[in-house]
Scaffold this motif. Structure first.
Motif, PDB file in Angstrom:
ATOM      1  N   LEU A  71      20.615  37.323  18.985  1.00  0.00           N
ATOM      2  CA  LEU A  71      21.540  38.460  18.921  1.00  0.00           C
ATOM      3  C   LEU A  71      21.060  39.521  19.900  1.00  0.00           C
ATOM      4  CD1 LEU A  71      21.800  38.611  15.026  1.00  0.00           C
ATOM      5  CD2 LEU A  71      23.634  37.904  16.605  1.00  0.00           C
ATOM      6  N   GLU A  72      22.007  40.250  20.443  1.00  0.00           N
ATOM      7  CA  GLU A  72      21.629  41.272  21.412  1.00  0.00           C
ATOM      8  C   GLU A  72      20.850  42.406  20.733  1.00  0.00           C
ATOM      9  OE1 GLU A  72      24.700  43.686  22.821  1.00  0.00           O
ATOM     10  OE2 GLU A  72      23.422  44.665  24.268  1.00  0.00           O
ATOM     11  N   ARG A  73      19.825  42.878  21.435  1.00  0.00           N
ATOM     12  CA  ARG A  73      19.060  43.984  20.856  1.00  0.00           C
ATOM     13  C   ARG A  73      18.851  45.038  21.944  1.00  0.00           C
ATOM     14  NH1 ARG A  73      13.524  45.472  20.945  1.00  0.00           N
ATOM     15  NH2 ARG A  73      13.263  47.192  19.471  1.00  0.00           N
ATOM     16  N   THR A  74      19.264  46.264  21.672  1.00  0.00           N
ATOM     17  CA  THR A  74      19.069  47.315  22.688  1.00  0.00           C
ATOM     18  C   THR A  74      17.963  48.259  22.187  1.00  0.00           C
ATOM     19  OG1 THR A  74      20.888  48.426  21.577  1.00  0.00           O
ATOM     20  CG2 THR A  74      21.409  47.399  23.677  1.00  0.00           C
ATOM     21  N   PRO A  75      16.794  48.188  22.823  1.00  0.00           N
ATOM     22  CA  PRO A  75      15.700  49.056  22.377  1.00  0.00           C
ATOM     23  C   PRO A  75      16.082  50.534  22.492  1.00  0.00           C
ATOM     24  CG  PRO A  75      14.926  47.414  23.968  1.00  0.00           C
ATOM     25  CD  PRO A  75      16.425  47.351  23.971  1.00  0.00           C
ATOM     26  N   ASP A  76      15.499  51.388  21.617  1.00  0.00           N
ATOM     27  CA  ASP A  76      15.760  52.836  21.684  1.00  0.00           C
ATOM     28  C   ASP A  76      15.246  53.400  23.003  1.00  0.00           C
ATOM     29  OD1 ASP A  76      14.952  53.089  18.191  1.00  0.00           O
ATOM     30  OD2 ASP A  76      16.938  53.134  19.162  1.00  0.00           O
ATOM     31  N   LYS A  77      16.029  54.299  23.612  1.00  0.00           N
ATOM     32  CA  LYS A  77      15.550  54.938  24.854  1.00  0.00           C
ATOM     33  C   LYS A  77      14.514  56.014  24.519  1.00  0.00           C
ATOM     34  CE  LYS A  77      20.124  54.838  26.562  1.00  0.00           C
ATOM     35  NZ  LYS A  77      21.206  55.792  26.575  1.00  0.00           N
ATOM     36  N   LEU A  78      14.643  56.581  23.313  1.00  0.00           N
ATOM     37  CA  LEU A  78      13.750  57.685  22.949  1.00  0.00           C
ATOM     38  C   LEU A  78      12.946  57.305  21.705  1.00  0.00           C
ATOM     39  CD1 LEU A  78      12.985  60.707  23.524  1.00  0.00           C
ATOM     40  CD2 LEU A  78      14.709  61.309  21.799  1.00  0.00           C
ATOM     41  N   GLU A  79      11.614  57.378  21.842  1.00  0.00           N
ATOM     42  CA  GLU A  79      10.752  57.127  20.678  1.00  0.00           C
ATOM     43  C   GLU A  79      10.399  58.479  20.048  1.00  0.00           C
ATOM     44  OE1 GLU A  79       8.358  53.555  22.840  1.00  0.00           O
ATOM     45  OE2 GLU A  79       7.222  54.785  21.423  1.00  0.00           O
ATOM     46  N   ILE A  80      10.763  58.605  18.769  1.00  0.00           N
ATOM     47  CA  ILE A  80      10.550  59.897  18.085  1.00  0.00           C
ATOM     48  C   ILE A  80       9.350  59.799  17.143  1.00  0.00           C
ATOM     49  CG2 ILE A  80      11.616  61.621  16.563  1.00  0.00           C
ATOM     50  CD1 ILE A  80      14.370  60.429  17.417  1.00  0.00           C
ATOM     51  N   THR A  81       8.443  60.764  17.263  1.00  0.00           N
ATOM     52  CA  THR A  81       7.362  60.929  16.283  1.00  0.00           C
ATOM     53  C   THR A  81       7.665  62.204  15.508  1.00  0.00           C
ATOM     54  OG1 THR A  81       5.723  59.824  17.684  1.00  0.00           O
ATOM     55  CG2 THR A  81       4.873  61.291  15.969  1.00  0.00           C
ATOM     56  N   ALA A 184      15.311  66.010  25.530  1.00  0.00           N
ATOM     57  CA  ALA A 184      14.471  64.837  25.212  1.00  0.00           C
ATOM     58  C   ALA A 184      15.443  63.666  25.096  1.00  0.00           C
ATOM     59  CB  ALA A 184      13.733  65.043  23.898  1.00  0.00           C
ATOM     60  N   ARG A 185      15.625  62.955  26.163  1.00  0.00           N
ATOM     61  CA  ARG A 185      16.619  61.879  26.103  1.00  0.00           C
ATOM     62  C   ARG A 185      15.986  60.502  26.280  1.00  0.00           C
ATOM     63  NH1 ARG A 185      18.785  64.705  23.487  1.00  0.00           N
ATOM     64  NH2 ARG A 185      20.530  66.083  23.824  1.00  0.00           N
ATOM     65  N   GLU A 186      14.831  60.460  26.872  1.00  0.00           N
ATOM     66  CA  GLU A 186      14.181  59.143  26.899  1.00  0.00           C
ATOM     67  C   GLU A 186      12.673  59.348  26.948  1.00  0.00           C
ATOM     68  OE1 GLU A 186      16.328  57.483  30.147  1.00  0.00           O
ATOM     69  OE2 GLU A 186      14.838  58.097  31.596  1.00  0.00           O
ATOM     70  N   GLY A 187      11.974  58.239  26.703  1.00  0.00           N
ATOM     71  CA  GLY A 187      10.505  58.340  26.657  1.00  0.00           C
ATOM     72  C   GLY A 187      10.072  58.628  25.236  1.00  0.00           C
ATOM     73  N   GLN A 188       9.111  59.542  25.110  1.00  0.00           N
ATOM     74  CA  GLN A 188       8.577  59.809  23.766  1.00  0.00           C
ATOM     75  C   GLN A 188       8.614  61.309  23.503  1.00  0.00           C
ATOM     76  OE1 GLN A 188       4.592  58.220  24.289  1.00  0.00           O
ATOM     77  NE2 GLN A 188       5.155  56.365  23.171  1.00  0.00           N
ATOM     78  N   VAL A 189       8.866  61.652  22.259  1.00  0.00           N
ATOM     79  CA  VAL A 189       8.868  63.080  21.891  1.00  0.00           C
ATOM     80  C   VAL A 189       8.270  63.213  20.493  1.00  0.00           C
ATOM     81  CG1 VAL A 189      11.201  62.992  20.867  1.00  0.00           C
ATOM     82  CG2 VAL A 189      10.304  65.168  21.749  1.00  0.00           C
ATOM     83  N   VAL A 190       7.544  64.301  20.267  1.00  0.00           N
ATOM     84  CA  VAL A 190       7.063  64.586  18.907  1.00  0.00           C
ATOM     85  C   VAL A 190       7.741  65.879  18.457  1.00  0.00           C
ATOM     86  CG1 VAL A 190       4.942  65.667  19.839  1.00  0.00           C
ATOM     87  CG2 VAL A 190       5.071  65.056  17.417  1.00  0.00           C
ATOM     88  N   TYR A 191       8.246  65.844  17.234  1.00  0.00           N
ATOM     89  CA  TYR A 191       9.004  66.968  16.662  1.00  0.00           C
ATOM     90  C   TYR A 191       8.277  67.413  15.406  1.00  0.00           C
ATOM     91  CZ  TYR A 191      12.921  69.186  14.121  1.00  0.00           C
ATOM     92  OH  TYR A 191      13.717  70.050  13.393  1.00  0.00           O
TER      93      TYR A 191
END
Ligand code: SAM
Length: 240
Positions: A71-81, A184-191
């Motif tokens: 099945l198709e899987r689209t990884p998240d563009k943004l990793e949220i911590t 914060a649209r891609e990569g990693q972000v901590v909130y």
């Protein structure tokens, strides 16, 4: 209608089929009433994460899944911590459920000066329960990787260097920038979100000194759990 899902990493692979573990047999067969031949979505954490189309088979009471396709899987563009102050149980549970559904990658619970719950209080039992909530929510949402929760730490023990460079903190202050301005649209972000009693002055200054950008969620004062969920939703939906 989405397919019923299982975590293949919890099954045992035998002769080209995946033998289901007992909890997932109960989930599929008893709760979801899946029958022989039913199509199932298998989530697999291998090769960066995969979704397999499976068929349920049973023989002499043993239930297995056989792969029938990908099945198709689209990884998240943004990793949220999410760095979240320890909150009272009901509020914290809300945050966990929303985090799992929004695909928050990692949660770091922090005992702040004004946190009511303390890290030492029955932490192992709490952490087990938190993991169960995250596991269930992540499975239903179809996240190949379940939201991880780290052991709770005191504010002074936060592992700053291990956090993503892109850092925002919900701070109620005239100096805070609207979260909508934060790209914060891609990569990693901590909130980061404070406790019901808010960040202390010291905590706020430490966050700023650690390069957290203070953001406002608008003129209304939100409950900590709402602030956590609203901020994570803003970050996630901005990348859909
Ligand atoms: N006790 C504080 C008061 O009444 O002013 C409110 C603290 S609030 C319940 C808990 C946390 O949610 C805050 O530390 C902050 O991180 C976040 N928060 C709530 N509303 C916010 C807003 N409008 N802007 C930024 N952060 C907010």
């Amino acid at each position: 209608m989405s397919l019923p899902r299982v975590r293949l990493d919890r099954c045992t692979r035998e002769d080209g089929v995946w033998r289901l573990d007992a909890p997932q047999v109960r989930h599929l067969v008893k709760s979801l009433r899946c029958y022989d031949g039913a199509a199932v979505e298998g989530l697999l954490e291998e090769n960066g994460g995969m979704k397999l189309l499976m068929r349920l088979e049973s023989k002499d009471g043993v239930y297995c899944l056989r792969e029938t396709g990908r099945l198709e899987r689209t990884p998240d563009k943004l990793e949220i911590t999410l760095l979240i102050a320890l909150l009272k149980a009901l509020q914290f549970d809300e945050v966990l459920r929303a985090s799992a559904e929004l695909g928050v990658g990692e949660i770091l619970p922090v005992e702040c000066e004004r946190s009511v719950p303390k890290t030492g209080e029955r932490l192992p039992q709490k952490t087990l329960r938190w993991r169960k909530i995250l596991d269930e929510g992540s499975l239903v949402a179809g996240s190949v990787f379940p939201t991880k929760i780290n052991p709770a730490v005191k504010f002074g023990e936060i592992p700053w260097d291990s956090l993503p460079e892109n850092r925002i903190a919900a701070v109620i202050s005239p100096a805070s920038r609207p979260i909508s301005e934060i790209a914060a649209r891609e990569g990693q972000v901590v909130y980061a979100v404070g406790p019901e009693g808010d960040w202390s002055e010291r905590e706020t200054s430490v966050l700023l000194s650690r390069n957290f950008v203070p953001v406002t969620l608008g003129k209304r004062i939100l409950r900590a759990s709402t602030a956590a969920m609203a901020g994570c939703a803003w970050l996630r939906l901005g990348t859909c």
